[in-house]
Design an enzyme around this catalytic site. Structure first.
Site, short mmCIF file in Angstrom:
data_model
loop_
_atom_site.label_atom_id
_atom_site.label_comp_id
_atom_site.label_asym_id
_atom_site.label_seq_id
_atom_site.Cartn_x
_atom_site.Cartn_y
_atom_site.Cartn_z
N ALA A 268 41.09 39.28 32.55
CA ALA A 268 40.74 40.67 32.20
C ALA A 268 42.00 41.50 32.41
CB ALA A 268 39.59 41.16 33.08
N ALA A 270 44.18 43.90 30.53
CA ALA A 270 44.77 45.20 30.15
C ALA A 270 44.89 46.14 31.36
CB ALA A 270 43.91 45.85 29.07
N GLY A 272 48.07 45.19 31.42
CA GLY A 272 49.08 44.15 31.52
C GLY A 272 49.97 44.21 32.74
N GLY A 273 49.63 45.04 33.71
CA GLY A 273 50.45 45.12 34.92
C GLY A 273 50.53 43.80 35.66
N LYS A 274 49.39 43.15 35.83
CA LYS A 274 49.38 41.88 36.56
C LYS A 274 49.81 40.73 35.64
CE LYS A 274 45.86 43.73 39.60
NZ LYS A 274 45.66 44.97 38.79
N ASP A 294 41.69 40.45 26.74
CA ASP A 294 40.98 41.73 26.86
C ASP A 294 40.03 41.87 25.69
OD1 ASP A 294 41.12 44.36 28.65
OD2 ASP A 294 40.65 44.94 26.59
N CYS A 394 39.28 46.80 42.35
CA CYS A 394 39.80 48.03 42.96
C CYS A 394 38.63 48.88 43.44
CB CYS A 394 40.69 48.79 41.97
SG CYS A 394 39.93 49.05 40.36
#
Length: 457
Positions: A268, A270, A272-274, A294, A394
């Site tokens: 999952a 978007a 794309g940070g991780k 995504d 989060c």
């Protein structure tokens, strides 16, 4: 046509208070605060100083709305019958008066009356004038006199009672008070160094040359805190040396323990940070790659764009796919590592998205748990024996965190909890080796991380 639906006038565009009122009207009808604020700033004709003032008022009102409404209630017989813009005018006035020491009370009152006169009619101007003067004369109600301790904390920290009850159940009263107070602190501007293109020292040097004040993160060795500038407008950002990411969010990927030649699934992904953090551990020449999923096409495009900016596009493959239907694209394939940054209630993000405290309910968490388990169940068979699956959210709601892991393990005897990796000396790993990081500890978002290992087929 009602007043709140009229076009923004020329005088409003030069007035930060009037534009704050407009923004808050939109947020109250369901718009995201950050998106609406950016849209209003583009329409406005404001200096940088006034943009900062407008931003402070918008986020301040959202963060403290329950407190502000408590103060307003004795002075307005039917507050829900006020025109929405008048209600928000009272909100920004109370916020400035009570929370902004450098703004004189006279300026707060005069500006509110002026906006009431220009945007409304004489009756509204008189009502606003009379109400503000009555508040000044009589004083605002004291929240310390609320006898119910849960209700008192809810009003003082502007958190719905169900969130207070949940935190007390999980952390106790004393810790809840600390967490609740910390949530209304301004979020730090944080960035992750993209080690595919630069070392941490090189990124710091570049940012300091641009005039930023840079502090190394206490949470992640690749994290930075930035002041004196807008990180997304920096040369370091444009050149791909850094990307914007909360420090707590940087903790998921290290627990995957990735080798350069591995194949990784980001279920999952978007924006794309991780995904791009995973990519920094991979080497495309050795066959290393990450498949990022995504459900939305425009977000898949965003993942690809971020990968390109950060110089890791050669090892990132972005797909438009619901992770619960992973077999549709990867029927006979397996992965060395899987990351599930699950869709969640987002209550760990209250500093950055303060309005969600008023939108979410415990039922949302119950419904999200079903989706979270569906994703885990779908990707579990895609993990190789001996491989690692890292699950994170989060949020601080146990329904979406510990409970999800226990339910997953009860249905999958071929998985066990492995120790989550924390690279710095932090007190965030519990006796089950799960990571819980809360906003009151290091000034980050709230985050939960569990590391699972597949032991057999």
């Amino acid at each position: 046509m009602s007043k709140q639906q009229t076009a923004i006038s020329k005088w409003e565009k030069t007035n930060p208070r009037a534009m704050a009122v407009r923004t808050l009207e939109k947020v109250r009808t369901g718009s995201y605060s950050n998106l609406e604020l950016n849209a209003m700033i583009k329409q406005a004709d404001l200096s940088e100083r006034d943009i900062h003032f407008m931003t402070t008022m918008v986020y301040g009102v959202i963060q403290h709305r329950l407190t502000l409404e408590y103060w307003l209630k004795p002075f307005i017989k039917n507050p829900n019958r006020l025109d929405p813009w008048v209600r928000e005018l009272f909100m920004i006035s109370l916020f400035q008066w009570q929370y902004l020491d450098k703004v004189p009370k006279r300026a707060v009152f005069d500006e509110a009356i002026n906006i009431a006169k220009k945007r409304g009619h004489d009756g509204i101007r008189r009502m606003v004038t009379g109400t503000l003067h009555a508040m000044d004369r009589q004083g605002l109600p004291d929240t310390d006199k609320i006898t119910n301790p849960t209700e008192r904390l809810s009003v003082q920290e502007s958190l719905p009672i169900w969130i207070i009850d949940l935190l007390v159940e999980q952390y106790g009263v004393e810790r809840t008070e600390k967490i609740a107070a910390s949530i209304n602190h301004a979020p730090a501007q944080s960035a992750r160094v993209n080690t595919a293109l630069a070392s941490v020292d090189e990124a710091i040097s570049d940012l300091e040359f641009e005039g930023f004040k840079v502090t190394r993160s206490e949470v992640s060795p690749v994290g930075l805190r930035l002041e004196n500038g807008h990180a997304a407008s920096s040369h370091a950002f444009e050149a791909g040396l850094i990307t914007l990411q909360d420090e707590a969010a940087m903790l998921m990927v290290p627990s995957l323990e990735i080798a350069p030649d591995m194949r990784v699934l980001d279920a999952a992904a978007a924006p794309g940070g991780k995904t791009t953090q995973i990519a920094t551990y991979l080497d495309a020449t050795q066959g290393g790659s990450v498949d990022a999923l995504d459900i939305h096409d425009h977000k898949v495009k965003l993942i690809a764009e971020n990968a390109y900016r950060l110089g890791v596009a050669d090892r990132v493959k972005a797909h438009s796919l619901d992770a619960r239907k992973v077999d549709d694209a990867f029927e006979n394939e397996t992965f060395d590592r899987i990351l599930v940054d699950a869709p969640c209630s987002g209550l760990g993000l209250l500093r950055r998205k303060p309005e969600i405290r008023y939108e979410k309910t415990l039922d949302d968490s119950r419904n999200l748990q079903k989706i979270q388990l569906e994703i885990l169940n779908a990707v579990a068979d895609k993990l190789k024996v001996g491989g690692r699956l890292v699950y994170g959210t989060c949020t601080f709601v146990n329904l979406e965190n510990d409970d999800v892991i226990q339910k997953f393990l009860a249905a999958h005897s071929n998985f066990r909890i492995a120790k989550s990796m924390v690279e710095l000396d932090l007190s965030i790993v519990d006796e089950q080796q799960l990571i819980h990081i809360m906003p009151d500890q290091y000034g980050t978002d709230g985050f939960f991380i569990a590391t699972l290992e597949r032991t057999e087929k």
